[in-house]
Design an enzyme around this catalytic site. Sequence first.
Site, PDB file in Angstrom:
ATOM      1  N   GLU A   1      47.926  24.415  37.517  1.00 43.30           N
ATOM      2  CA  GLU A   1      47.766  25.260  36.326  1.00 43.30           C
ATOM      3  C   GLU A   1      46.560  24.809  35.503  1.00 43.30           C
ATOM      4  O   GLU A   1      45.997  23.750  35.730  1.00 43.30           O
ATOM      5  CB  GLU A   1      49.015  25.194  35.432  1.00 43.30           C
ATOM      6  CG  GLU A   1      49.971  26.371  35.565  1.00 43.30           C
ATOM      7  CD  GLU A   1      49.408  27.678  35.011  1.00 43.30           C
ATOM      8  OE1 GLU A   1      48.226  27.705  34.605  1.00 43.30           O
ATOM      9  OE2 GLU A   1      50.136  28.682  35.008  1.00 43.30           O
TER      10      GLU A   1
ATOM     11  N   ARG B   1      58.458  22.493  27.483  1.00 30.92           N
ATOM     12  CA  ARG B   1      57.214  21.838  27.882  1.00 30.92           C
ATOM     13  C   ARG B   1      56.074  22.803  27.588  1.00 30.92           C
ATOM     14  O   ARG B   1      56.281  23.991  27.339  1.00 30.92           O
ATOM     15  CB  ARG B   1      57.225  21.482  29.373  1.00 30.92           C
ATOM     16  CG  ARG B   1      57.296  22.700  30.302  1.00 30.92           C
ATOM     17  CD  ARG B   1      56.886  22.336  31.714  1.00 30.92           C
ATOM     18  NE  ARG B   1      57.069  23.401  32.689  1.00 30.92           N
ATOM     19  CZ  ARG B   1      56.199  24.386  32.904  1.00 30.92           C
ATOM     20  NH1 ARG B   1      55.103  24.485  32.174  1.00 30.92           N
ATOM     21  NH2 ARG B   1      56.430  25.301  33.838  1.00 30.92           N
TER      22      ARG B   1
ATOM     23  N   ASN C   1      52.782  25.139  28.496  1.00 28.56           N
ATOM     24  CA  ASN C   1      52.514  26.021  29.629  1.00 28.56           C
ATOM     25  C   ASN C   1      51.053  26.456  29.632  1.00 28.56           C
ATOM     26  O   ASN C   1      50.205  25.746  30.134  1.00 28.56           O
ATOM     27  CB  ASN C   1      53.456  27.227  29.606  1.00 28.56           C
ATOM     28  CG  ASN C   1      53.422  27.997  30.914  1.00 28.56           C
ATOM     29  OD1 ASN C   1      53.446  27.397  31.983  1.00 28.56           O
ATOM     30  ND2 ASN C   1      53.341  29.318  30.839  1.00 28.56           N
TER      31      ASN C   1
ATOM     32  N   ASN D   1      51.989  33.449  28.907  1.00 26.32           N
ATOM     33  CA  ASN D   1      50.880  33.260  29.833  1.00 26.32           C
ATOM     34  C   ASN D   1      49.722  34.176  29.473  1.00 26.32           C
ATOM     35  O   ASN D   1      49.783  34.934  28.500  1.00 26.32           O
ATOM     36  CB  ASN D   1      51.336  33.559  31.270  1.00 26.32           C
ATOM     37  CG  ASN D   1      51.757  32.316  32.033  1.00 26.32           C
ATOM     38  OD1 ASN D   1      51.076  31.301  31.997  1.00 26.32           O
ATOM     39  ND2 ASN D   1      52.877  32.411  32.726  1.00 26.32           N
TER      40      ASN D   1
ATOM     41  N   ASP E   1      50.445  36.190  35.382  1.00 28.73           N
ATOM     42  CA  ASP E   1      50.438  34.766  35.045  1.00 28.73           C
ATOM     43  C   ASP E   1      49.181  34.462  34.228  1.00 28.73           C
ATOM     44  O   ASP E   1      48.923  35.125  33.234  1.00 28.73           O
ATOM     45  CB  ASP E   1      50.533  33.937  36.326  1.00 28.73           C
ATOM     46  CG  ASP E   1      51.114  32.554  36.094  1.00 28.73           C
ATOM     47  OD1 ASP E   1      50.670  31.874  35.160  1.00 28.73           O
ATOM     48  OD2 ASP E   1      51.999  32.133  36.846  1.00 28.73           O
TER      49      ASP E   1
END
Length: 294
Positions: A20, A103, A105, A150, A200
């Site tokens: 990522e 968490r 992203n 995202n 995404d």
Amino acid sequence: MSLPTWTASLAVDSRCELGEGPQWHAASQRLYWCDILDARLHWLEVASDATGHHELDHMVSLAAPLEDGGLLLVGEDRLSRVDPHSGTVETFCDFEADNPLTRSNDGRVDRHGSLWLSTMGKAVEPGAGSLYRLHRGELVKLRSGLTIPNALCFSPGGEFAWFTDTPTGVVMRWALDHQGWPVGDPAPWADFSALEGNPDGAVVDSEGHLWLALWGAGRVVRLDHDGRIVGEVCLPVSQPSCPAFGGNGLERLYITTAREGLPADQVAREPRAGGLFMATPGIRGLAEPPLRLT
């Protein structure tokens, strides 16, 4: 008229569990990306093809270039400054440190040198995620109740931001004021809910078009100003996560991928899943400013 199509080839066989956050670091001519679940920060020196990685002690999803040449790591419970040469890490501030369920992203620096960044539930708990802006060192929450935020990216003139809550399948566009703050509510811009794959990560090119990774579909699509698909990059793996332009002229489109959740037989069919891929679509990227902390 046929859709322009490009093929991505393997650039680094990094085999990330969850690759990522690809970011081009112009000062060092390096591309950085993260393996969130295996807590690694990877790098590629484009001129020499040298590669390497740093082992970290917590999950990190982005390494944003700073004005001084360093990096700001966006982690599961903190933001940290890191010297990319020595690997020295120092905490800058907490980031949802009081919430063990979440968490970090997605994230990207906007046209004003501020960082938009998001959180999500570690077990993808519905509505556990939020969207923030780090502006001149101050962290401000912009939106909550999201599941997998995202596709954070920005128009060339800074008039709009885009983002998606991946499970909805819809990319939203949000008007921004002259200082880069959201105005009103975001509006639906491109709907992928009836197509294969889930939206995404995304990045904007020099023509103001958006390149969007479709997780599960093995492709990155190029969208025009009205959200229509006008091109696509095909990958030999099914889970692209985020694109970013890099190289001296921003002529290369790098794409992170993942092997998270793939059954063993599918990993056998996709042995390079989790690698960093690259395409050259003949369209240049849009230079992004370094992050300003003051």
